[in-house]
Write an enzyme that holds these catalytic residues in place. Structure first.
Site, mmCIF file in Angstrom:
data_model
loop_
_atom_site.group_PDB
_atom_site.id
_atom_site.type_symbol
_atom_site.label_atom_id
_atom_site.label_comp_id
_atom_site.label_asym_id
_atom_site.label_seq_id
_atom_site.Cartn_x
_atom_site.Cartn_y
_atom_site.Cartn_z
ATOM 1 N N HIS A 275 0.840 -1.201 0.000
ATOM 2 C CA HIS A 275 0.000 0.000 0.000
ATOM 3 C C HIS A 275 0.879 1.256 0.000
ATOM 4 O O HIS A 275 0.703 2.145 -0.845
ATOM 5 C CB HIS A 275 -0.899 -0.023 1.239
ATOM 6 C CG HIS A 275 -1.760 1.185 1.403
ATOM 7 N ND1 HIS A 275 -3.096 1.202 1.060
ATOM 8 C CD2 HIS A 275 -1.484 2.437 1.870
ATOM 9 C CE1 HIS A 275 -3.606 2.400 1.309
ATOM 10 N NE2 HIS A 275 -2.644 3.171 1.808
ATOM 11 N N GLU A 276 1.824 1.304 0.924
ATOM 12 C CA GLU A 276 2.698 2.478 0.997
ATOM 13 C C GLU A 276 3.608 2.573 -0.230
ATOM 14 O O GLU A 276 4.020 3.676 -0.620
ATOM 15 C CB GLU A 276 3.529 2.446 2.276
ATOM 16 C CG GLU A 276 2.710 2.429 3.565
ATOM 17 C CD GLU A 276 1.706 3.561 3.671
ATOM 18 O OE1 GLU A 276 1.948 4.639 3.082
ATOM 19 O OE2 GLU A 276 0.669 3.378 4.339
#
Length: 511
Positions: A275-276
């Site tokens: 996600h990051e």
């Protein structure tokens, strides 16, 4: 309007920069450098800073925020913006975005900015302790302060329909609370029936595999290796550390930091990292022409979230992804993969199960976590809900939306970092990003090379498409402009809803 992209006509390299643009560039660069220094201190606070340094760090951050604000809102900055004579499409975009930001920033007094920064730092550390001890009462006075500051900010900024409009505009320019309410109502009406059908269908896999032993360092190593191989995140410009709440920070496109956390529920580390990574690759893809200007960032947090949710869910939770990376997972975590194949793991990591924690929620239920936070923010801002009553209101909405009641504050009202940081108006961008992620991926796959690559978990063509159509523009396009230019239509929930029905109808055999 001329769109500044890689093929846009620019002045010749030998054409001298106009003196007004030279002076403005110096001033904007100084502001950018101060903001980068503050971001670096904030990142270090979340990763390596000793606890005793918290009060001092709060003052340091307040000083930097005040200096940056004073410099950007100084009369001579306004004069430079008025006198600026753009020579190229790049100049035009920089001046346009800087003028917008300046007009908003000048409405906030420097003492307000410094007070808010100090209050945010105090609230953040109070939240950490309150969450550790699951004690909302210890955080409540700080949240009251955050809401007071949010109301004051809305009054200073000015608004039309609702004070929330002035706050969400910081994160999603042009968006209004009434628009969010309409989007959420439509999405709720079309998602709840799917959730009910899935819950009636029973299990689609053996979900115990999600908590099988997976050594912490092995989790981080596997997630980081795949972030590089699949998504292009490289140690030459990025690094990963641990924090209580995963996040991404960048101080330039060549210095990007992400964090993750390691838990017995190992998908939290893997999918949190990826996600990051989506956020990081967006910042990496912003064109270098925007460096040290206000344009050098994502178009909005919703557009930013479209990238992180695309990498995390549309790609990393897909069957082609696990068909490609399952052998590497077998080597990294043999205890996890014993007796499984890629298909079984794919079904397991796509489990639909109402849960207490937003960041661990599946694609079908995730948006209900966002909806309840948005509704509570509105009520707190309006004053119809007192801070002291927030835990009960939170639990009631969790029961109404997801059929769950948190057993304690840590897994309920205290689970998110956002309110402690004063980020009122932020939460809706997560769902807006979900919607846009599917819309963008479908547009990208109109290119046969992208579609073929996604089908084989070879994401180079997709990354190139995203850089060209999304990343490189930074803030030179508004979210609405970027969405239409990249996909051919305004933001709509239709592709996202169809995606959920198609994917989970197949996993749970609903047809």
């Amino acid at each position: 309007m001329t769109t500044p992209d890689q093929t846009a006509p620019e002045a010749s390299p030998t054409t001298p920069v106009h003196p007004t643009m030279q002076a403005l560039g110096r001033r904007l660069g100084q502001v950018s450098d101060l903001n980068a220094a503050a971001s670096l201190l904030s990142w270090e606070q979340e990763t390596f800073m000793p606890e005793e340094a918290a009060p001092v760090r709060g003052q340091q951050l307040a000083t930097l925020a005040g200096l940056s604000h004073e410099l950007f809102t100084a009369p001579d900055t306004g004069e430079l913006l008025t006198a600026a004579q753009p020579q190229t499409p790049t100049d035009e975009a920089v001046v346009r975005v800087a003028r917008r930001d300046h007009a908003r920033a000048t409405r906030l007094p420097t003492d307000f900015v410094e007070d808010r920064t100090r209050a945010q730092n105090e609230a953040h550390h109070a939240w950490i302790e309150a969450r550790r001890h699951s004690d909302f009462s210890a955080f409540a006075p700080h949240l009251e302060r955050m809401m007071d500051l949010a109301r004051r900010q809305a009054d200073l900024m000015g608004f039309g329909e609702h004070p929330y409009d002035a706050l969400i505009d910081d994160y999603e320019p042009g968006m209004r609370a009434s628009q969010v309410q309409a989007v959420f109502a439509d999405l709720r009406d079309r998602t709840l029936p799917l959730l009910e059908r899935i819950r009636a269908a029973g299990d689609a896999a053996d979900y115990s595999v999600l908590t099988r032993p997976f050594p912490p360092q092995a989790q981080k190593d596997f997630a980081w290796r795949v972030a590089g191989e699949a998504f292009g995140l490289q140690g030459s410009f990025a690094r990963q550390d641990e924090s209580a709440h995963p996040f991404q920070s960048n101080f330039s496109r060549s210095d990007i930091r992400i964090t993750t956390r390691v838990e017995p529920y190992w998908p939290a580390c893997l999918f949190g990292t990826w996600h990051e990574t989506g956020h990081a690759m967006y910042e990496r893809g912003v064109h270098e022409r925007w460096a040290r200007t206000p344009v050098s960032a994502g178009a909005s947090l919703g557009v930013h979230e479209s990238q992180s949710r695309m990498f995390e869910n549309l790609l990393a939770r897909s069957l082609p992804f696990w068909e490609r990376y399952f052998p590497q997972l077998q080597q990294a975590a043999p205890a996890v993969t014993e007796g499984l194949d890629a298909g079984a793991l794919y079904r397991a990591v796509n489990r639909v199960n109402p849960s207490l924690i937003r960041v661990e929620a599946d694609e079908v239920t995730y948006n209900f976590h966002v909806m309840l936070r948005f509704e509570l923010e509105l009520a707190l801002l309006e004053g119809s809900l007192a801070v002291r009553d927030l835990p009960d209101a939170w639990n009631a909405k969790m029961q109404a939306y997801l059929g769950l009641t948190p057993p304690d504050d840590a897994r309920g009202v205290l689970q998110d970092i956002h309110w402690s940081a004063g980020l009122i108006g932020y939460f809706p961008t997560y769902t807006l990003g979900n919607l846009l992620s599917v819309q963008l991926l479908e547009a990208a796959q109109r290119d046969p090379a992208v579609a073929q690559g996604v089908g084989a978990a070879e994401y180079g063509p997709l990354r190139a498409w995203l850089v060209e159509h999304v990343h490189q523009h930074g803030r030179s396009l508004t979210p609405a402009e970027l969405t239409v230019q990249a996909t051919g239509q305004a933001l709509t929930a239709d592709p996202y809803v169809a995606y959920l029905h198609r994917k989970y109808g197949g996993i749970y055999r609903l047809d």
